[in-house]
Design an enzyme around this catalytic site. Structure first.
Site, PDB file in Angstrom:
ATOM      1  CB  SER A  78      37.582  65.231  44.447  1.00 48.32           C
ATOM      2  OG  SER A  78      37.113  63.910  44.639  1.00 48.32           O
TER       3      SER A  78
ATOM      4  CG  HIS B 162      34.269  68.151  45.182  1.00 51.81           C
ATOM      5  ND1 HIS B 162      33.311  68.990  44.650  1.00 51.81           N
ATOM      6  CD2 HIS B 162      34.055  66.940  44.612  1.00 51.81           C
ATOM      7  CE1 HIS B 162      32.550  68.313  43.791  1.00 51.81           C
ATOM      8  NE2 HIS B 162      32.974  67.060  43.757  1.00 51.81           N
TER       9      HIS B 162
ATOM     10  CG  ASP C  33      33.176  63.416  44.517  1.00 55.58           C
ATOM     11  OD1 ASP C  33      32.413  64.198  43.934  1.00 55.58           O
ATOM     12  OD2 ASP C  33      34.413  63.437  44.369  1.00 55.58           O
TER      13      ASP C  33
ATOM     14  CG  MET D 220      29.718  58.613  44.263  1.00 54.28           C
ATOM     15  SD  MET D 220      31.043  57.761  43.429  1.00 54.28           S
ATOM     16  CE  MET D 220      31.867  59.152  42.657  1.00 54.28           C
TER      17      MET D 220
ATOM     18  CG  HIS E  85      29.386  66.154  43.373  1.00 57.44           C
ATOM     19  ND1 HIS E  85      30.304  65.714  42.452  1.00 57.44           N
ATOM     20  CD2 HIS E  85      28.176  66.121  42.747  1.00 57.44           C
ATOM     21  CE1 HIS E  85      29.676  65.417  41.313  1.00 57.44           C
ATOM     22  NE2 HIS E  85      28.392  65.638  41.481  1.00 57.44           N
TER      23      HIS E  85
ATOM     24  CG  MET F  77      27.332  62.388  42.038  1.00 57.62           C
ATOM     25  SD  MET F  77      28.992  61.755  41.738  1.00 57.62           S
ATOM     26  CE  MET F  77      29.834  62.324  43.217  1.00 57.62           C
TER      27      MET F  77
ATOM     28  CG  MET G  61      29.094  66.568  36.700  1.00 58.52           C
ATOM     29  SD  MET G  61      30.253  66.555  38.092  1.00 58.52           S
ATOM     30  CE  MET G  61      31.233  65.081  37.738  1.00 58.52           C
TER      31      MET G  61
ATOM     32  CG  ASP H  70      33.811  67.047  40.002  1.00 57.42           C
ATOM     33  OD1 ASP H  70      34.936  66.514  39.996  1.00 57.42           O
ATOM     34  OD2 ASP H  70      32.855  66.633  40.688  1.00 57.42           O
TER      35      ASP H  70
END
Ligand code: DX5
Ligand code: ZN
Length: 217
Positions: free
Chosen positions: A6, A31, A33, A35, A65, A67, A138, A173
């Site tokens: 990540s 990965h 992320d 957000m 990923h 979110m 998660m 993760d």
């Protein structure tokens, strides 16, 4: 077995340098992320980061990923950026929406998966199983890197493998380090996301090699 670093906790001004070090150490997937400051109380990267990544490293996989509870805007925006795989949170939308966006990803040649928060049971995967290329469990509450691993995640990884009859890779993760990697490996993890363990110590190469030893044992 695969480590998917990540990039969340990399110093943003060192992104290219640190990603190259990880690739030289054998990493083939990252990965990323995303957000949105709403589904999780933090902000990270936009679509440009994903397209810049694929421009610089076309042979390396980018796993997004997502979110966010705003799939209508963000799924198409990130699909346009050209990721290889996108993971959507079960908690972020209705089941009908989730179904729609999984189809949308496949229609655009992006592999698709579902992410489950620590409090979401694996049973919710049942009806989506035929549409999944991957599942992400998660092992922390999403939003920040560097959190402590939730031990109950191991039972969920086992349950997910059982439900999916070991046919779909299960990824974990959050809070992965040398110790927790052993636990989740035993539980049947195929893909290990690690952020602060790899990028917040002295040597990225040493950290990757140490984690590899556990993951590949
Ligand atoms: C948390 C993110 C994780 C996290 C991993 O919301 O999804 O990918 O950054 O970082 P570590 O390995 O530090 O827990
Ligand atoms: Zn993540």
């Amino acid at each position: 077995m695969m480590i998917a670093p990540s990039i969340l906790n990399i110093d943003n001004l060192n992104l290219e340098k640190d990603i190259k070090i990880a690739i030289d150490a054998g990493i083939t997937r990252f990965h990323i992320d995303i957000m949105d400051g709403h589904f999780v109380p933090n902000l990270s990267f936009g679509p440009q980061l994903v397209s810049d990544f694929k421009k610089s490293f076309p042979g390396i996989e980018a796993e997004v990923h997502l979110m966010s509870d705003n799939p209508k805007v963000l799924v198409p925006a990130f699909v346009d950026a050209g990721p290889d795989l996108m993971l959507l949170h079960y908690e972020a939308m209705t089941m009908a929406e989730l179904d729609h966006w999984l189809d949308f990803l496949h229609e655009h040649d992006v592999k698709a998966g579902i992410v489950l928060n620590p409090d979401t049971p694996v049973s919710v995967l049942t009806e989506f199983a035929p549409k999944l290329d991957q599942v992400l469990i998660m092992s922390v509450y999403p939003g920040f890197g560097g959190q402590k691993f939730i031990p109950e995640s191991c039972a969920k990884i086992e349950a997910a493998n059982e439900l999916l009859q070991n046919k779909i890779p299960v990824e974990v993760d959050g809070g992965i380090n040398q110790e927790t990697a052993k636990l989740v490996r035993e539980a049947g993890t195929s893909i290990f996301v690690a952020g602060s363990y790899l990028f917040c110590q002295d040597s990225i190469t040493d950290q990757i090699n140490e984690l590899k030893e556990i993951v590949e044992r």
